[in-house]
Design a protein around this motif. Structure first.
Motif, PDB file in Angstrom:
ATOM      1  N   GLN A 233      52.096  28.807 -33.088  1.00 48.97           N
ATOM      2  CA  GLN A 233      53.320  28.049 -33.357  1.00 48.97           C
ATOM      3  C   GLN A 233      53.535  27.916 -34.863  1.00 48.97           C
ATOM      4  OE1 GLN A 233      52.464  24.461 -31.221  1.00 48.97           O
ATOM      5  NE2 GLN A 233      52.785  25.406 -29.226  1.00 48.97           N
ATOM      6  N   LEU A 234      52.471  27.549 -35.563  1.00 43.22           N
ATOM      7  CA  LEU A 234      52.566  27.384 -37.018  1.00 43.22           C
ATOM      8  C   LEU A 234      52.829  28.726 -37.700  1.00 43.22           C
ATOM      9  CD1 LEU A 234      49.674  24.812 -37.511  1.00 43.22           C
ATOM     10  CD2 LEU A 234      52.142  24.361 -37.512  1.00 43.22           C
ATOM     11  N   GLU A 235      52.233  29.785 -37.186  1.00 41.00           N
ATOM     12  CA  GLU A 235      52.461  31.125 -37.740  1.00 41.00           C
ATOM     13  C   GLU A 235      53.938  31.512 -37.613  1.00 41.00           C
ATOM     14  OE1 GLU A 235      51.293  35.546 -36.282  1.00 41.00           O
ATOM     15  OE2 GLU A 235      49.590  34.154 -36.460  1.00 41.00           O
ATOM     16  N   VAL A 236      54.554  31.186 -36.484  1.00 39.78           N
ATOM     17  CA  VAL A 236      55.972  31.498 -36.273  1.00 39.78           C
ATOM     18  C   VAL A 236      56.841  30.668 -37.222  1.00 39.78           C
ATOM     19  CG1 VAL A 236      57.878  31.254 -34.608  1.00 39.78           C
ATOM     20  CG2 VAL A 236      55.741  32.375 -33.927  1.00 39.78           C
ATOM     21  N   VAL A 237      56.525  29.400 -37.361  1.00 37.33           N
ATOM     22  CA  VAL A 237      57.276  28.559 -38.309  1.00 37.33           C
ATOM     23  C   VAL A 237      57.173  29.138 -39.712  1.00 37.33           C
ATOM     24  CG1 VAL A 237      57.335  26.278 -39.413  1.00 37.33           C
ATOM     25  CG2 VAL A 237      57.109  26.446 -36.934  1.00 37.33           C
TER      26      VAL A 237
ATOM     27  N   VAL B 275      70.735  29.759 -26.935  1.00 39.33           N
ATOM     28  CA  VAL B 275      69.979  30.878 -26.374  1.00 39.33           C
ATOM     29  C   VAL B 275      68.523  30.681 -26.762  1.00 39.33           C
ATOM     30  CG1 VAL B 275      69.622  33.386 -26.424  1.00 39.33           C
ATOM     31  CG2 VAL B 275      71.945  32.454 -26.506  1.00 39.33           C
ATOM     32  N   MET B 276      67.637  30.799 -25.783  1.00 36.76           N
ATOM     33  CA  MET B 276      66.206  30.648 -26.063  1.00 36.76           C
ATOM     34  C   MET B 276      65.434  31.842 -25.524  1.00 36.76           C
ATOM     35  SD  MET B 276      64.797  27.912 -23.236  1.00 36.76           S
ATOM     36  CE  MET B 276      65.863  26.610 -23.728  1.00 36.76           C
ATOM     37  N   THR B 277      64.274  32.057 -26.113  1.00 34.22           N
ATOM     38  CA  THR B 277      63.401  33.126 -25.630  1.00 34.22           C
ATOM     39  C   THR B 277      62.552  32.605 -24.486  1.00 34.22           C
ATOM     40  OG1 THR B 277      61.518  32.561 -27.048  1.00 34.22           O
ATOM     41  CG2 THR B 277      63.165  34.091 -27.953  1.00 34.22           C
ATOM     42  N   ASP B 278      62.001  33.525 -23.765  1.00 33.14           N
ATOM     43  CA  ASP B 278      60.919  33.205 -22.849  1.00 33.14           C
ATOM     44  C   ASP B 278      59.693  32.951 -23.733  1.00 33.14           C
ATOM     45  OD1 ASP B 278      59.449  32.886 -20.521  1.00 33.14           O
ATOM     46  OD2 ASP B 278      60.133  34.768 -19.634  1.00 33.14           O
ATOM     47  N   ASP B 279      58.603  32.511 -23.161  1.00 37.33           N
ATOM     48  CA  ASP B 279      57.405  32.221 -23.956  1.00 37.33           C
ATOM     49  C   ASP B 279      56.971  33.464 -24.718  1.00 37.33           C
ATOM     50  OD1 ASP B 279      55.045  31.309 -25.056  1.00 37.33           O
ATOM     51  OD2 ASP B 279      54.015  31.060 -23.149  1.00 37.33           O
ATOM     52  N   MET B 280      56.901  33.337 -26.030  1.00 33.60           N
ATOM     53  CA  MET B 280      56.568  34.471 -26.880  1.00 33.60           C
ATOM     54  C   MET B 280      55.079  34.805 -26.861  1.00 33.60           C
ATOM     55  SD  MET B 280      59.381  34.043 -29.849  1.00 33.60           S
ATOM     56  CE  MET B 280      59.332  35.777 -30.232  1.00 33.60           C
ATOM     57  N   GLU B 281      54.287  33.993 -26.168  1.00 31.69           N
ATOM     58  CA  GLU B 281      52.850  34.256 -26.066  1.00 31.69           C
ATOM     59  C   GLU B 281      52.471  34.989 -24.785  1.00 31.69           C
ATOM     60  OE1 GLU B 281      49.872  31.367 -27.519  1.00 31.69           O
ATOM     61  OE2 GLU B 281      51.567  29.978 -27.528  1.00 31.69           O
TER      62      GLU B 281
ATOM     63  N   GLN C 256      62.963  38.475 -35.800  1.00 28.72           N
ATOM     64  CA  GLN C 256      63.996  39.354 -35.250  1.00 28.72           C
ATOM     65  C   GLN C 256      64.876  38.586 -34.262  1.00 28.72           C
ATOM     66  OE1 GLN C 256      61.535  42.582 -33.708  1.00 28.72           O
ATOM     67  NE2 GLN C 256      62.407  43.954 -35.256  1.00 28.72           N
ATOM     68  N   GLY C 257      64.270  37.709 -33.481  1.00 26.66           N
ATOM     69  CA  GLY C 257      65.034  36.915 -32.526  1.00 26.66           C
ATOM     70  C   GLY C 257      66.047  36.019 -33.212  1.00 26.66           C
ATOM     71  N   VAL C 258      65.618  35.308 -34.241  1.00 27.30           N
ATOM     72  CA  VAL C 258      66.552  34.437 -34.972  1.00 27.30           C
ATOM     73  C   VAL C 258      67.645  35.284 -35.621  1.00 27.30           C
ATOM     74  CG1 VAL C 258      66.795  32.769 -36.861  1.00 27.30           C
ATOM     75  CG2 VAL C 258      64.826  32.625 -35.325  1.00 27.30           C
ATOM     76  N   ALA C 259      67.262  36.417 -36.199  1.00 23.85           N
ATOM     77  CA  ALA C 259      68.259  37.308 -36.804  1.00 23.85           C
ATOM     78  C   ALA C 259      69.259  37.815 -35.762  1.00 23.85           C
ATOM     79  CB  ALA C 259      67.561  38.491 -37.489  1.00 23.85           C
ATOM     80  N   ALA C 260      68.803  37.968 -34.515  1.00 24.54           N
ATOM     81  CA  ALA C 260      69.669  38.438 -33.432  1.00 24.54           C
ATOM     82  C   ALA C 260      70.606  37.347 -32.924  1.00 24.54           C
ATOM     83  CB  ALA C 260      68.819  38.968 -32.282  1.00 24.54           C
ATOM     84  N   GLY C 261      70.307  36.099 -33.260  1.00 28.37           N
ATOM     85  CA  GLY C 261      71.151  34.997 -32.796  1.00 28.37           C
ATOM     86  C   GLY C 261      70.502  34.101 -31.774  1.00 28.37           C
ATOM     87  N   VAL C 262      69.195  34.282 -31.550  1.00 35.17           N
ATOM     88  CA  VAL C 262      68.460  33.377 -30.665  1.00 35.17           C
ATOM     89  C   VAL C 262      68.284  32.051 -31.405  1.00 35.17           C
ATOM     90  CG1 VAL C 262      66.216  32.977 -29.569  1.00 35.17           C
ATOM     91  CG2 VAL C 262      67.291  35.222 -29.418  1.00 35.17           C
ATOM     92  N   ASP C 263      68.445  30.959 -30.675  1.00 37.26           N
ATOM     93  CA  ASP C 263      68.395  29.638 -31.287  1.00 37.26           C
ATOM     94  C   ASP C 263      67.033  28.965 -31.190  1.00 37.26           C
ATOM     95  OD1 ASP C 263      71.232  29.740 -31.773  1.00 37.26           O
ATOM     96  OD2 ASP C 263      71.468  29.435 -29.614  1.00 37.26           O
ATOM     97  N   MET C 264      66.355  29.148 -30.079  1.00 32.54           N
ATOM     98  CA  MET C 264      65.085  28.460 -29.864  1.00 32.54           C
ATOM     99  C   MET C 264      64.028  29.465 -29.443  1.00 32.54           C
ATOM    100  SD  MET C 264      64.201  25.244 -27.353  1.00 32.54           S
ATOM    101  CE  MET C 264      65.173  24.087 -28.299  1.00 32.54           C
ATOM    102  N   LEU C 265      62.915  29.439 -30.150  1.00 31.39           N
ATOM    103  CA  LEU C 265      61.794  30.327 -29.883  1.00 31.39           C
ATOM    104  C   LEU C 265      60.713  29.531 -29.163  1.00 31.39           C
ATOM    105  CD1 LEU C 265      61.649  31.660 -33.533  1.00 31.39           C
ATOM    106  CD2 LEU C 265      62.679  32.864 -31.585  1.00 31.39           C
ATOM    107  N   LEU C 266      60.364  29.940 -27.962  1.00 35.40           N
ATOM    108  CA  LEU C 266      59.332  29.224 -27.220  1.00 35.40           C
ATOM    109  C   LEU C 266      57.968  29.850 -27.507  1.00 35.40           C
ATOM    110  CD1 LEU C 266      61.044  28.689 -23.753  1.00 35.40           C
ATOM    111  CD2 LEU C 266      61.022  27.185 -25.739  1.00 35.40           C
TER     112      LEU C 266
END
Length: 187
Positions: free
Chosen positions: A110-114, A71-77, A92-102
């Motif tokens: 990107q670095l802030e999200v990591v 499961v992936m998100t749409d572009d988070m930007e 929250q997305g990873v905690a919800a079970g999303v696998d890939m954050l775009l």
């Protein structure tokens, strides 16, 4: 304000979720969740959050629809998550079970999200098991759907028109590097 699907679950299953059901039945490589609200899928009394951050929406995909893939998100930007904050929404997305954050455009974001995901692991907001499960689903998707390109001679001898590309793309070295990346992504 985020778009909202103000319909009942029965209506969603008969309309909006039909393409998801067909894709899941066709063994799709991944499913994308959007940044919209789906109030009917949330527990009563729970303030809806974007589907890309919703435990209820991801659980619906996995538990009710039987989807076990990535499961992936749409572009988070895209701007839809500004009120939530992209880093907070990512955790929250990873905690919800999303696998890939775009996060598709800004390296700093990107670095802030990591960093936010790493910090959430350190503080216990996310567990190693959640991240390992996501990583495992990504690796499974890659193992099933990502293949190094065949060498040009196996692809009918067609080479890319760019002379420099034809010296690099599809060579044994290139295929080897792709295989190494795929192998190193597996846990």
């Amino acid at each position: 304000m985020l778009p909202s699907l103000p319909h009942s679950v029965a209506h969603l299953e008969g309309t909006e979720m039909k393409p998801f059901a067909a894709a899941i039945a066709a063994d799709v490589a991944s499913v994308m969740v959007a940044h919209l609200l789906v109030p009917a899928m949330e527990s009563p009394g729970v303030t809806p959050v974007p589907a890309s951050c919703s435990i209820a929406v991801v659980a619906y995909l996995r538990d009710r629809m039987g989807y076990t893939g990535m499961v992936m998100t749409d572009d988070m930007e895209m701007g839809a998550l500004k009120a939530y904050g992209v880093s907070k929404a990512a955790v929250q997305g990873v905690a919800a079970g999303v696998d890939m954050l775009l996060v598709c455009h800004t390296e700093a974001l990107q670095l802030e999200v990591v960093d936010a995901v790493a910090s959430a692991l350190l503080t216990g907001e996310l567990t190693a098991a959640q991240v390992a499960a996501a990583t495992g689903r990504i690796a499974e998707c890659c193992a099933r759907f990502c293949r190094p390109p065949p060498p040009p001679e196996e692809a009918g001898g067609a080479l890319p028109p760019d002379p420099l590309a034809s010296e690099l793309v599809g060579t044994a070295t290139h295929r080897s590097k792709i295989a190494d990346v795929l192998q190193s992504s597996k846990l």
